[in-house]
Design an enzyme around this catalytic site. Structure first.
Site, PDB file in Angstrom:
ATOM      1  N   GLU A   1      -5.963   6.267 -40.790  1.00 16.24           N
ATOM      2  CA  GLU A   1      -6.276   6.462 -42.058  1.00 16.24           C
ATOM      3  C   GLU A   1      -5.550   6.593 -43.075  1.00 16.24           C
ATOM      4  O   GLU A   1      -5.554   7.321 -44.000  1.00 16.24           O
ATOM      5  CB  GLU A   1      -7.443   7.377 -42.031  1.00 16.24           C
ATOM      6  CG  GLU A   1      -8.787   7.375 -41.303  1.00 16.24           C
ATOM      7  CD  GLU A   1      -9.968   6.571 -41.881  1.00 16.24           C
ATOM      8  OE1 GLU A   1      -9.883   6.365 -42.860  1.00 16.24           O
ATOM      9  OE2 GLU A   1     -10.627   5.968 -41.099  1.00 16.24           O
TER      10      GLU A   1
ATOM     11  N   ALA B   1     -11.812  -4.207 -39.577  1.00 16.95           N
ATOM     12  CA  ALA B   1     -10.547  -4.790 -39.463  1.00 16.95           C
ATOM     13  C   ALA B   1      -9.695  -4.974 -40.595  1.00 16.95           C
ATOM     14  O   ALA B   1      -9.911  -5.587 -41.597  1.00 16.95           O
ATOM     15  CB  ALA B   1     -10.415  -6.459 -38.708  1.00 16.95           C
TER      16      ALA B   1
ATOM     17  N   GLU C   1       2.827  10.219 -44.741  1.00 16.02           N
ATOM     18  CA  GLU C   1       3.547   9.898 -45.909  1.00 16.02           C
ATOM     19  C   GLU C   1       3.011   9.221 -47.260  1.00 16.02           C
ATOM     20  O   GLU C   1       3.365   9.494 -48.221  1.00 16.02           O
ATOM     21  CB  GLU C   1       5.027   9.064 -45.442  1.00 16.02           C
ATOM     22  CG  GLU C   1       5.763   9.708 -44.312  1.00 16.02           C
ATOM     23  CD  GLU C   1       5.291   9.833 -43.069  1.00 16.02           C
ATOM     24  OE1 GLU C   1       5.913  10.427 -41.956  1.00 16.02           O
ATOM     25  OE2 GLU C   1       4.406   9.315 -42.881  1.00 16.02           O
TER      26      GLU C   1
ATOM     27  N   GLY D   1       0.643  -1.607 -42.065  1.00 11.19           N
ATOM     28  CA  GLY D   1      -0.487  -0.631 -41.750  1.00 11.19           C
ATOM     29  C   GLY D   1      -1.074  -0.252 -42.970  1.00 11.19           C
ATOM     30  O   GLY D   1      -2.253  -0.239 -43.066  1.00 11.19           O
TER      31      GLY D   1
ATOM     32  N   SER E   1      -5.895  -3.347 -40.561  1.00 10.48           N
ATOM     33  CA  SER E   1      -4.373  -3.213 -40.382  1.00 10.48           C
ATOM     34  C   SER E   1      -4.184  -4.403 -39.794  1.00 10.48           C
ATOM     35  O   SER E   1      -4.823  -4.913 -39.192  1.00 10.48           O
ATOM     36  CB  SER E   1      -3.981  -2.023 -39.334  1.00 10.48           C
ATOM     37  OG  SER E   1      -4.459  -0.769 -40.062  1.00 10.48           O
TER      38      SER E   1
ATOM     39  N   GLY F   1     -13.606   8.667 -45.341  1.00 11.16           N
ATOM     40  CA  GLY F   1     -13.104   8.603 -43.909  1.00 11.16           C
ATOM     41  C   GLY F   1     -11.920   9.661 -43.748  1.00 11.16           C
ATOM     42  O   GLY F   1     -11.920  10.173 -42.465  1.00 11.16           O
TER      43      GLY F   1
ATOM     44  N   GLY G   1       5.419  25.193 -18.136  1.00 13.40           N
ATOM     45  CA  GLY G   1       5.282  24.014 -17.241  1.00 13.40           C
ATOM     46  C   GLY G   1       4.146  23.458 -16.834  1.00 13.40           C
ATOM     47  O   GLY G   1       3.742  22.178 -16.757  1.00 13.40           O
TER      48      GLY G   1
END
Length: 383
Positions: free
Chosen positions: A368, A127, A372, A134, A129, A247, A345
């Site tokens: 992860e 745990a 950016e 983020g 984020s 990771g 399609g």
């Protein structure tokens, strides 16, 4: 067409790759579409993976695992994600965060928490984020305040794999307010999910990786013993930085598997689909598009395996991990989008594998650490 061949894989990792491929073909591929469309947690496949010793096996042998190293995990990951990303993510999240405890925790913590995960009787989660934060690890606001021989947690976490299903989660929480040392204000804790003050619920249905479940967690005066602190106070950021280097190599493997699936599916389709009196692979524009897909894939795979070696040996690990993660995830999105275009399609039908891959490929670009952020790391850590 088989793209995930062995020649680039270190020899010691080839056996685990073969095991993973066999398991994926028997258990993941036949059930992938059903779990994707229903959005169901693949409990029976997870149990099969545990019995096959293909889940949580990075855990060292002394705590019940196989001690798989990074190249072995990457080899396994390619195969699982080629078969289906949602199910594969569930299998890998069953032990998510364990590395932090077995690397930095005490023997007592490993015996109580790590061994049951290796043996398949418990699941873990990580745990980090939060709803409003983020990628900024130093900006997380969930707090853990010392109160006697306990810590009291308050705050929220978001996008937490196994937040509902796990027996315990590793929680990244603020323990300091030193503005001159913003990277020393967070710590890592083991929090059993049956602790009073821990509440979790599934996040509403996602567009992709639907066989994997993420949660919103709330901590309301959630008390844990001081002994559940991993390592020492203030070390959380540095623990996570190293954890995410490994990771990000694995996330690169997520995308290599997805890209391979997109190419294989598209290659078969264009060689079978007829337009204007011939199969569409005979058109030069299609041939060029397929060539570009192969270039993207092979370039990303070569960089990922080079980066894997660098991270494993600790040589500019952050730089190489960020390079690999950025390149591989963007290659998968480009390849799957081209695959959609060549399917025409039919690509938008839920029943088509390419539609599932296209959706799934979009997710690793974000987790992860968004790409950016990876570009910031690449520039800042360039050797």
């Amino acid at each position: 067409m088989e793209l995930l061949e062995d020649s680039i894989v270190p020899e010691h990792a080839r056996d685990i790759k073969a095991e993973a491929r066999e398991f994926a073909r028997e258990h993941i591929e036949p059930n992938a579409q059903e779990h994707f469309q229903a959005g169901t947690y693949p409990e029976e496949i997870l149990e099969a993976g545990q019995k096959a010793n293909l889940v949580a096996q990075d855990i060292p042998e002394e705590w019940g695992g196989r001690g798989l190293d990074l190249p072995q995990l990457l080899a396994l990951t390619e195969e699982f994600y080629r078969a289906d990303a949602g199910i594969a993510l569930t299998l890998q999240l069953a032990s998510f965060g364990c590395e932090i405890t077995y690397k930095y925790g005490t023997d007592e913590q490993c015996e109580e928490y790590i061994r049951p995960v290796a043996e398949g009787t418990q699941r873990s989660g990580l745990a980090v984020s939060e709803p409003e934060t983020g990628s900024d690890l130093a900006g997380m606001q969930t707090t853990a305040e010392k109160d006697g021989d306990e810590y009291v947690l308050n705050g929220e976490k978001y996008w937490i794999g196994n937040g509902v299903e796990a027996d315990w989660v590793t929680v990244y929480a603020r323990t300091g307010e030193d503005e001159d040392n913003r990277y020393g204000n967070h710590s890592m804790f083991i929090v059993p999910t049956d602790t009073d003050g821990y509440e979790a619920e599934h996040i509403p249905e996602k567009m992709a990786m639907r066989a994997s479940k993420q949660a919103h967690i709330e901590f309301d005066d959630c008390r844990i013993p001081e002994s559940n602190l991993i390592g020492h106070e203030g070390a959380g950021f540095m623990m996570l930085a190293e954890f995410f280097n490994h990771g990000r190599i694995i996330v690169s493997g997520h995308s290599l598997g997805l890209a391979a699936a997109a190419i294989e599916e598209t290659w078969a389709f264009v060689h079978d689909r007829e337009e204007f009196g011939r199969t569409i692979n005979e058109f030069q524009a299609v041939q060029h598009g397929l060539s570009d897909m192969l270039i993207e894939f092979e370039r990303a795979r070569a960089l990922t395996w080079r980066a894997c070696e660098k991270v494993e040996t600790g040589e500019h690990a952050g730089y190489w991990a960020a390079l690999s993660k950025t390149n591989a995830t963007e290659a998968a999105t480009a390849v799957s989008e081209q695959g959609m275009q060549f399917h025409g399609g039919r690509s938008v039908l839920d029943e088509r594998r390419i539609a599932r891959v296209f959706r799934d490929a979009r997710i690793p670009v974000i987790y992860e650490g968004a790409n950016e952020i990876q570009r910031n790391l690449i520039y800042g850590q360039a050797p």
